[in-house]
Design a protein around this motif. Structure first.
Motif: not given
Length: 388
Positions: A299-306
């Motif tokens: 799954e894709p996600c955005f761990l770095h908040n950018n």
């Protein structure tokens, strides 16, 4: 060549990403910055402050929660858990767009911003106004993605190399592109497309741009951002919630913080509903090669908040196994095969032949009452977002 995964060309799917090593559930498979990205126009207009390049939040967590709740009395404890550094923020002196750092501003200017920096009477300003008049929240695409693609080509020293990058996304016929654009905007807006194209041509008058912005090339680019654009979201308050939940505090204080978080989200729901994040869209070279499965192993996600995307394994993956994500929401993947196939065919123009769909191939090829209710709900949602 990466030793963890590789892109292969398959007879049935075209490009596909395959594991070259074992990935256990929870492992990070890859992380990637986009080829191009852009915040949604209405999202920015409603003061969701994000870096114009990387979409990192520019508000502090406290500013963010106060705006989203319309409650200026909220005070957040442990502001060290807020990752927004306002001291590093900067702005373009000409057009005023904001950046989280000098590094983002310099990167944007060197890659594309010089060509898209514009005043209020520029063709791109008129283009944005026109786009907002036909594509309302919840947004799914931004016409400025096309402008940035053209700018990236125009500003590149090796223009052909950049053209080759974007050419990998443009593989559909004219008829398929038209189908996708009708799905994106609705048939009633097809007459506006030529006006949109002409504004882009006016903004980028070079011969190379005119080639990419020919009627056929423009359709190809528009369908590209409609189908390959990956939604990106960032949030100052959400990141504070994540960080503050990991610090050690007394039980009484933890209960107080948890109560504050719960009340804040309740007030947000009343004031802005589901519109909590800075939202935009991006094109990713590697991530775009990952095919769909109704039983995904990643799954894709955005761990770095950018805008940096992370693809994580959601189950164990063996060497030689294809890495797949779901293009559908979780609530849709749990529905019957007929419903899943209908949504995929309409939005992505393919028939899914994943393990789950093959096992259910003999299911009735018709909609159940439950699926019909879901279809009606999705159609209402699509109309609100600019789809029809």
């Amino acid at each position: 060549m990466n030793s963890d995964y590789e892109i292969r060309i398959t007879p049935s799917k075209g490009k596909a990403l395959f594991a070259l090593k074992t990935f256990n559930e929870g492992d990070i498979i890859l992380e990637e910055e986009p080829v191009v990205s852009c915040q949604f126009l209405w999202n920015a207009a409603y003061k969701y402050l994000a870096c114009d390049h990387c979409l990192r939040p520019l508000e502090t967590a406290e500013e963010n929660v106060r705006r989203l709740t319309n409650n200026l009395s909220i005070s957040l404890p442990h502001m060290k858990c807020c990752e927004t550094d306002k001291s590093s923020q900067t702005a373009c002196l000409f057009c005023g767009v904001l950046y989280c750092s000098n590094q983002c501003q310099e990167t944007a200017y060197s890659r594309y911003h010089r060509m898209v920096c514009h005043s209020a009477d520029h063709p791109l300003a008129r283009l944005c106004d026109l786009w907002k008049s036909i594509h309302y929240p919840p947004e799914t695409a931004n016409i400025m993605m096309i402008a940035r693609i053209i700018a990236l080509i125009e500003q590149a020293e090796n223009k052909q190399a950049v053209v080759d990058v974007f050419s990998q996304f443009c593989q559909r016929s004219v008829n398929e592109n038209e189908q996708l654009i009708i799905k994106l905007l609705g048939e009633e807006y097809m007459a506006v497309l030529e006006e949109i194209r002409q504004l882009l041509v006016e903004a980028f008058p070079s011969d190379l741009s005119k080639q990419w912005l020919s009627p056929e090339g423009f359709l190809s680019l528009l369908s590209l951002i409609a189908t390959n654009g990956q939604g990106v979201g960032s949030t100052a308050f959400g990141q504070w919630v994540k960080n503050v939940s990991n610090i050690q505090v007394a039980p009484e204080e933890k209960a107080s913080i948890d109560n504050l978080i719960q009340l804040s989200y309740a007030q947000m729901d009343e004031h802005v509903g589901c519109f909590l994040n800075n939202e935009g869209s991006a094109l990713y070279s590697l991530e775009s090669s990952i095919n769909h499965s109704c039983v995904p192993n990643a799954e894709p996600c955005f761990l770095h908040n950018n805008f940096m995307i992370t693809v994580k394994a959601v189950k164990n993956i063996s060497p030689g196994e294809e890495i797949c994500i779901s293009y559908l929401d979780e609530c849709v993947t749990s529905r019957r095969r007929y419903f899943r196939q209908k949504i995929l065919k309409e939005n992505y123009l393919f028939i899914c032949r994943c393990e789950k769909c093959e096992l259910e191939v003999n299911d009735p090829d018709e909609s159940s009452d439950e699926d019909s209710e879901d279809e009606s709900a999705m159609e209402d949602s699509d109309q609100e977002s600019g789809f029809s």
